[in-house]
Design an enzyme around this catalytic site. Structure first.
Site, PDB file in Angstrom:
ATOM      1  N   HIS B  46       9.144  -4.786 -18.078  1.00 40.68           N
ATOM      2  CA  HIS B  46      10.176  -5.229 -18.924  1.00 40.68           C
ATOM      3  C   HIS B  46      11.206  -4.348 -19.425  1.00 40.68           C
ATOM      4  CE1 HIS B  46      12.412  -8.341 -21.181  1.00 40.68           C
ATOM      5  NE2 HIS B  46      12.507  -7.355 -22.177  1.00 40.68           N
ATOM      6  N   GLU B  68       8.499  -9.172 -13.050  1.00 39.05           N
ATOM      7  CA  GLU B  68       8.439  -9.827 -14.420  1.00 39.05           C
ATOM      8  C   GLU B  68       8.102 -11.340 -14.357  1.00 39.05           C
ATOM      9  OE1 GLU B  68      11.102  -7.827 -17.288  1.00 39.05           O
ATOM     10  OE2 GLU B  68      11.538  -9.986 -17.600  1.00 39.05           O
ATOM     11  N   ASN B 413      -9.980  12.518   2.820  1.00 38.03           N
ATOM     12  CA  ASN B 413     -10.955  12.949   3.696  1.00 38.03           C
ATOM     13  C   ASN B 413     -12.321  12.060   3.038  1.00 38.03           C
ATOM     14  OD1 ASN B 413     -12.263  14.945   5.692  1.00 38.03           O
ATOM     15  ND2 ASN B 413     -13.475  15.258   3.676  1.00 38.03           N
TER      16      ASN B 413
END
Lengths: 152, 678
Positions: B46, B68, B413
């Site tokens: 918000h 939202e 990795n």
């Protein structure tokens, strides 16, 4: 550019090199220094004289005579280092002398002629004649193209 | 509106909000029922929405808006948290991150978000219709409550309210709803409070006053006041405050208060939290507010460039201090000596403070890894849990800037090659979910960052076969290598253990890049690995890169600095100890034949051959496990120096990693030992 055109003059710093007068715009000039201790940086082109301690900032110095392939000259009392700031780096230029700031009428600037003395024309953005004096305007971004690694 | 001056603040804060979105979303994923977490995400989203709308970045605002909406539906129990939904929300946060980055890079922050917006809208509305019956039920429950009282009161408050009734005052619950586009919520709250205080006494507010001041609420807040004014009068006064959407005043009666109390007792578990929160804001507490507020916000943001300027200025001071010291030793003036000593002490403390200011918790780098690991694990169809330990460990900004990429590489990795697929893991008797542990800690003047996984470990045979095939080791040597040495082969240049190039590792760079980066920072990386049980990558880094210890050496009249981290020892050798092998001079160093480099030759100093003396000063340096000896004219001594770059004009100068300014104001170059050893 329009702003400059309205003013119709541009402030430049005049310096000497091999009895010729050159001009660079004052906006890029950060200061003019006397010769100080220069630390050589190995494996760089010969016109890179080294680095100096400019108030805490390590600043590279290049010799304009050597950059322009002119004959070298011993540094003397008149030798100056002009500190210029380009996009993201500062560089000091060794010149024979620097003692003039003038207002250059834009009208006086002409495009670079085919031959101007012995300085390679790619370094020149134009010439200006004011009264009896002839100034060569430098294309600094060309003169100061960053040194790429010469890794061996 | 000229927003440039706020841009930096906007970027900083956006990054923070996105970071907390990511963090809380990850938490939410493991606790899908915890609605307080949804609230946190919602709040961050918000604020971001408001900020970006103010700054004119509409794409960000649009995307955050739909995001939202979804979050809002979740917290109002209209939506159930699902993995698919979270994927989209994560993607949205990822998009937002990219947009913010774009703005940072000077772009407009525009991005085609229509697909994602559609998806999110579909999630929000599609599911809502299915669950509408449920939400109706929820709504009625709330209404029933509001007839009594929506708030709970603790004993103290109840007493105050009861006493007010006895004195003929009325108690109102004033529920104020701000307009959705309200920009200065805290300011509106302040104005509302002022009106209420002029008309009576405020005894309580939900959320708490502190929360309100921090704007940590949505559009609504409720204030409980004691007054003898009429409800209508108060309502119209509040409505005069701009950006207030509605004011709803409920009078509390003795009956409703008791109802509320009973209700509260029924739900002790749930309300315990809330009462604690609300009891923070009794009238007494409110008076202490001025003292509390500054305490909550005792830090300031400082642009790192300003700190750099401060550092530069300070270095000049240090250089001048050096001069003063030498002058005072020459003059033997007691008062001067005393003053210089004091300056030395004070500036030493200053140096510590400045260095400390540049320390940042490694958290700033670690923060981005949870999301990354989550995404990677999904891409690779693996189950991975990331544990982070010691995120508060502090490092100099200069190091922080550099370690992010190597760590990303190592984590990739570990996920790609280390952790096995769930099926393999189960087959090998391991839990389905792999664990990757990232930890950081201080030790002496170093920081250690470790990445540990419980994956397959390094396969000796496979690594050796590859190393031999790539010409990194000979077949004969391969037999004699220890397991640790074999494991560290994967860091050698030209090595990649990926049998098939996957999305993750196929980026054309191997772990050798990681090693080079870390070594160029003056650090080391080691690997310990047990086949079938996992690997441990340990990265050792210096605390700061801005100040390092060096050995100053002299070559002709030039001074060079060699980092102590690269030096094993210094020695004086006799001319006769120097041998020739393959046209390369070598010396015997404790049984190892190591190359001898003449630094003067490397740095192109004109050397007079005749000056070859019987004894030579050498510095033994190392890069990884390789050694070399550097011949110098003389040693000056060990010193702490401030590291400086050569600037952008001189980039990549061979064997020079930077420069420093010495006590006499001259520049000395720093030798890059890593470049000298092939």
């Amino acid at each position: 550019m329009t702003e400059i055109a309205q003013q119709e003059i541009t402030k430049v710093i005049i310096f000497e090199l091999m009895d010729k007068e050159y001009a660079i715009e004052i906006d890029v000039v950060q200061g003019i220094e006397r010769v100080m201790s220069i630390t050589r940086v190995p494996k760089t082109p010969s016109y890179v004289k080294g680095v100096i301690n400019l108030r805490g900032v390590v600043t590279p110095i290049i010799d304009l005579r050597e950059r322009f392939l002119l004959e070298p000259k011993e540094m003397d009392d008149r030798t100056r280092i002009i500190i210029v700031t380009l996009e993201n780096y500062d560089v000091g230029l060794i010149v024979d002398g620097a003692n003039d700031v003038i207002d250059l009428p834009l009208k006086a600037i002409e495009p670079q002629p085919q031959v101007v003395g012995s300085v390679a024309s790619e370094f020149i953005s134009g010439v200006a004649k004011v009264e009896e004096r002839l100034f060569v305007l430098l294309e600094l971004s060309k003169v100061l193209e960053p040194i790429k690694a010469e890794v061996k | 509106m000229d927003t440039n001056q706020y841009l930096e603040m906007f970027l900083d804060e956006s990054r923070e909000h996105l970071q907390s979105c990511n963090q809380y979303l990850l938490k939410l994923e493991s606790n899908p029922d915890d609605l307080t977490i949804v609230n946190e995400v919602f709040r961050a989203a918000h604020t971001l929405k408001g900020m970006s709308a103010t700054m004119g970045y509409t794409d960000i605002a649009d995307l955050t808006h739909v995001m939202e909406n979804v979050l809002d539906a979740i917290r109002n129990a209209k939506l159930q948290v699902t993995a698919e939904m979270l994927d989209y929300v994560f993607e949205a946060v990822g998009y937002l991150g990219e947009m913010v980055q774009d703005i940072e890079a000077g772009g407009t922050g525009e991005k085609d978000v229509t697909d994602l917006v559609e998806q999110l809208t579909r999630i929000e509305s599609g599911e809502r219709t299915i669950k509408s019956s449920q939400s109706e039920v929820a709504a009625t429950v709330i209404e029933e409550n509001s007839e009594a009282t929506t708030l709970q009161y603790d004993e103290f408050e109840t007493t105050v309210i009861t006493q007010s009734f006895d004195q003929g005052y009325q108690v109102f619950e004033v529920k104020v709803t701000l307009r959705e586009d309200c920009l200065l919520k805290a300011a509106r709250v302040f104005m509302v409070f002022e009106i209420l205080e002029n008309n009576g006494d405020i005894i309580k507010s939900v959320p708490s006053v502190e929360k309100l001041e921090e704007e940590a609420f949505d559009q609504e807040f409720t204030v409980v006041m004691i007054t003898n004014e009429e409800a209508e009068g108060i309502q119209s006064k509040i409505m005069k405050v701009s950006e207030v959407d509605s004011v709803h005043i409920t009078a509390i009666s003795k009956q409703s208060l008791e109802d509320g109390k009973r209700h509260q007792e029924e739900k002790i578990a749930r309300t315990a939290k809330e009462t604690k929160q609300s009891s923070d804001v009794t009238k007494k507490d409110k008076k202490e507010r001025p003292a509390q507020t500054p305490a909550a916000n005792r830090t300031i943001r400082v642009n790192i460039e300003r700190l750099d300027v401060l550092m530069n200025l300070f270095e000049e001071l240090v250089i001048d201090r050096g001069r003063l010291q030498s002058i005072s030793t020459e003059l033997h003036h007691p008062e001067l000596t005393e003053t210089v000593e004091r300056i030395t002490r004070v500036s030493g403390d200053l140096q510590n403070i400045i260095l400390n200011m540049r320390m940042i918790p490694v958290e700033t780098v670690f923060n981005r890894f949870p999301t990354m690991v989550r995404q990677l694990a999904r891409e690779l169809n693996k189950k991975v849990k990331l544990q982070i330990v010691g995120a508060e460990t502090e490092l100099d900004r200069t190091v922080i800037d550099e370690i992010g990429d190597p760590l990303v590489h190592l984590i990739r990795n570990a996920l790609d090659h280390g952790v096995e697929t769930p099926e393999e893991r189960v087959a090998n008797g391991k839990p389905e979910e792999g664990t990757v542990k990232l930890s950081a800690y201080h030790s002496g003047n170093n920081v250690f960052i470790e990445l540990e996984d419980d994956g397959a470990g390094v396969n000796r045979e496979r690594v050796l076969a590859k190393a031999v095939a790539n010409g990194i080791v000979t077949e004969e040597d391969a037999e004699t290598l220890s397991d640790k040495q074999v494991a560290e082969l994967i860091l050698a240049s030209g090595f990649s253990t990926a049998e098939t190039v996957s999305d993750v590792s196929g980026r054309g760079v191997g772990l050798d890049v990681v090693r080079n980066t870390i070594e160029s920072l003056g650090g080391h990386i080691t690997i310990e690995s047990t086949e079938g049980q996992g690997s441990l990558f340990q990265v050792q880094l210096p605390l700061t890169l801005s100040i390092i210890s060096v050995m100053l050496v002299e070559l002709d009249s030039e001074v060079y600095a060699i980092p102590l981290s690269s030096i094993i020892e210094t020695a004086i050798i006799h001319q006769s100890d120097v041998m020739n092998a393959h046209s390369q001079r070598v010396i015997d160093f404790r049984g190892n034949i190591i190359p001898l480099l003449d630094l003067k030759e490397v740095f192109e100093l004109t050397e007079e051959q005749a000056a070859d003396e019987d004894y030579q000063s050498v510095v033994i340096i190392r890069k990884g496990d390789k050694l070399a000896a550097l011949k110098v004219d003389s040693f000056i001594g060990q010193q702490e120096i401030v590291l400086k770059g050569l600037g952008n004009y001189l980039t990549n100068v061979f064997a020079i990693s930077g420069a420093t300014i010495l006590g006499d104001g001259k520049v000395a170059l720093i030798v890059d030992c890593n470049a000298l050893i092939k």
